[in-house]
Design a protein around this motif. Structure first.
Motif, short mmCIF file in Angstrom:
data_model
loop_
_atom_site.label_atom_id
_atom_site.label_comp_id
_atom_site.label_asym_id
_atom_site.label_seq_id
_atom_site.Cartn_x
_atom_site.Cartn_y
_atom_site.Cartn_z
N ARG A 49 8.94 -9.93 37.81
CA ARG A 49 9.52 -8.90 38.61
C ARG A 49 8.81 -8.13 39.34
O ARG A 49 8.67 -7.94 40.52
N VAL A 52 6.67 -10.37 42.08
CA VAL A 52 7.72 -10.37 43.25
C VAL A 52 7.76 -9.41 44.05
O VAL A 52 7.61 -9.58 45.34
N CYS A 55 5.00 -8.46 46.59
CA CYS A 55 4.72 -9.36 47.60
C CYS A 55 4.43 -8.82 49.14
O CYS A 55 3.56 -9.08 49.73
N LEU A 63 5.60 -17.25 47.12
CA LEU A 63 5.04 -17.21 45.93
C LEU A 63 5.29 -18.19 44.92
O LEU A 63 6.67 -18.43 44.80
N LEU A 98 17.34 -10.28 42.63
CA LEU A 98 16.64 -11.30 43.56
C LEU A 98 17.16 -11.28 45.08
O LEU A 98 16.59 -11.20 46.06
N VAL A 103 14.98 -12.26 48.09
CA VAL A 103 13.88 -13.10 47.75
C VAL A 103 15.05 -14.69 47.89
O VAL A 103 16.12 -14.77 47.31
N LEU A 137 10.21 -17.45 46.62
CA LEU A 137 9.67 -17.50 45.47
C LEU A 137 10.24 -19.00 44.85
O LEU A 137 11.40 -19.52 44.89
#
Length: 246
Positions: A49, A52, A55, A63, A98, A103, A137
């Motif tokens: 987490r 991520v 980023c 990623l 997310l 994401v 991701l």
């Protein structure tokens, strides 16, 4: 946690757009603390987490993380079962956060051997985040580079056999269209934690021109600061892709 609407910080100048990580060292991290290996895997999942979320700070748009390889089935039944349970719990717990963070999640690897409940959760997470684009991701689950190329080659051969593809048109640009990663750019930087200096069957085709960083840090100790340092170091590399600088 930041929201998807928050301003994106200035990226690292010349930093990598796509970073792939071999997240190694969870078991050793736990052993050093006198705990079972699964304790380390849970700690490693929490680390995902943070990385991520960091980023956007470094301009990383893609990623890709290596969560479970085709070779990991050789581990003890207890560890494999624990990992599968962890994956199910992680997906169930993290889907909302997310999505809120912007994401988009994709899974790569052969899903055939995974249990139906896990596959269902994977499909639901992909669908729930399909509209996002802040960070891409990709989670490699039951993934192996050689297995991926073999599966891609079978699909390519089938298209040739059924007349959808002319064999004379097959070149190095053709196979990537059949890979699990066909919608992703190739990784710019591949990081392996834990002090091991091998690529372990990870993104074999895609990483032909990636830069590599092998670091001693065990994955549960890998920090945002170290991630930023590696992204900055990438920005200082001279990438010629086989050419001679004039």
């Amino acid at each position: 946690m930041m929201n998807a609407s928050d301003p994106v910080p200035e990226p690292v100048p010349g930093g990598p757009r796509h970073v792939a990580i071999i997240m190694d060292g969870n078991g050793r991290w736990a052993t050093q603390r006198g705990r079972p290996r699964l304790f380390g895997h849970h700690a490693g999942a929490k680390r995902v987490r943070e990385i991520v979320e960091s980023c956007p700070d470094f301009g990383v748009e893609y990623l890709t993380i290596f969560a479970f390889s085709t070779e990991n089935w050789k581990r003890t039944q207890v560890e494999v079962a624990g990992l599968m349970s962890l994956f199910r719990r992680y997906i169930s717990k993290e889907t909302r956060s997310l999505s809120e963070f912007g994401v988009r999640v994709r899974f790569i690897g052969d899903r055939a051997r995974l249990d139906k409940k896990l596959i269902k959760l994977m499909n639901e997470l992909e669908a729930a985040t399909a509209h996002n684009g802040r960070i891409h991701l990709t989670i490699a689950l039951n993934y192996g580079g050689r297995d991926e190329v073999a599966r891609a080659t079978k699909r390519l051969a089938r298209d040739v056999a059924e007349g959808r593809l002319d064999p004379d048109d097959v070149d190095e640009e053709t196979l990537p269209r059949y890979l699990d990663t066909h919608v992703l750019p190739d990784p710019d930087l591949v990081i392996r934690t834990s002090g091991e200096a091998r690529i372990s069957n990870f993104l074999l085709w895609q990483s032909a021109y990636a830069e590599y960083e092998f670091i001693d840090t065990l994955w549960p100790d890998f920090s945002k600061a170290e991630f930023g340092r590696l992204c900055a170091a990438y920005g200082g590399r001279d990438r010629r892709f086989g050419a001679v600088k004039t």
